[in-house]
Design an enzyme around this catalytic site. Structure first.
Site, short mmCIF file in Angstrom:
data_model
loop_
_atom_site.label_atom_id
_atom_site.label_comp_id
_atom_site.label_asym_id
_atom_site.label_seq_id
_atom_site.Cartn_x
_atom_site.Cartn_y
_atom_site.Cartn_z
N ASP A 151 -2.59 7.41 10.80
CA ASP A 151 -3.32 7.87 9.34
C ASP A 151 -4.25 6.99 8.97
O ASP A 151 -5.21 7.53 8.52
CB ASP A 151 -2.10 7.75 8.31
CG ASP A 151 -0.98 8.75 8.72
OD1 ASP A 151 -1.08 9.56 9.35
OD2 ASP A 151 0.42 8.33 8.29
N ASP A 183 6.36 6.99 10.31
CA ASP A 183 5.70 6.10 9.27
C ASP A 183 6.41 5.01 9.25
O ASP A 183 7.68 5.10 9.07
CB ASP A 183 5.64 6.99 8.09
CG ASP A 183 4.48 8.19 8.33
OD1 ASP A 183 3.61 8.23 9.01
OD2 ASP A 183 4.72 9.58 7.61
#
Length: 155
Positions: free
Chosen positions: A125, A111
């Site tokens: 995402d 991330d």
């Protein structure tokens, strides 16, 4: 067309994650817009919002089954269905596959998009969230209108 979209989304996600992994140290943060948007390299071995930490087998199995089911659905309905739900499902599938690849290869998801007021996330995402949003809008507003018209025509 939908399979190409899925491949492009997976490639974009994996390319962005590769750039972060190869040019930053884990935990490093670079401001893009100070105190608003940062590129922060984190590793998430859980699901969305870090739930199910350490449940790697489950987080690999469920997306794999869902991606396969979505791919079959898209294939069977690519000519008869409206484009919007198939694009939405393609976004969900592409995003799910992007994070799936990370879990299989790295044991965790990379991330890096950090708005400081929200958990750090990635391109995959974004794809999943946008796909779910489009699917929701289609089901609640567009598909509902079609059902209401059909029900009125039957009476």
């Amino acid at each position: 067309m939908y399979y190409i979209l899925i491949l492009v989304l997976v490639a974009a996600d994996q390319t962005a994650k590769h750039c972060v992994r190869t040019s930053m140290c884990l935990g490093e943060s670079v401001p893009v817009i100070n105190n608003v948007l940062h590129i922060t390299y984190v590793s998430n071995n859980g699901g969305a919002f870090s739930i199910l930490q350490g449940q790697t087998a489950l987080l690999i199995a469920v997306p794999a089954v869902l991606a396969a089911a979505i791919a079959v659905y898209i294939h069977k309905n690519r000519k008869s269905s409206r484009a919007l739900p198939l694009v939405a499902l393609s976004l969900i599938c592409g995003g799910g596959m992007g994070n799936f690849i990370d879990r299989v290869r790295l044991g965790a998801v990379v991330d890096f998009i950090d708005f400081r007021v929200f958990p750090v996330f990635n391109v995959a995402d974004i794809c999943v969230c946008c796909g779910c949003g489009l699917l929701f809008l289609h089901m609640v507003f567009l598909d509902r209108q079609g059902r209401v018209k059909n029900e009125g025509a039957e009476q």
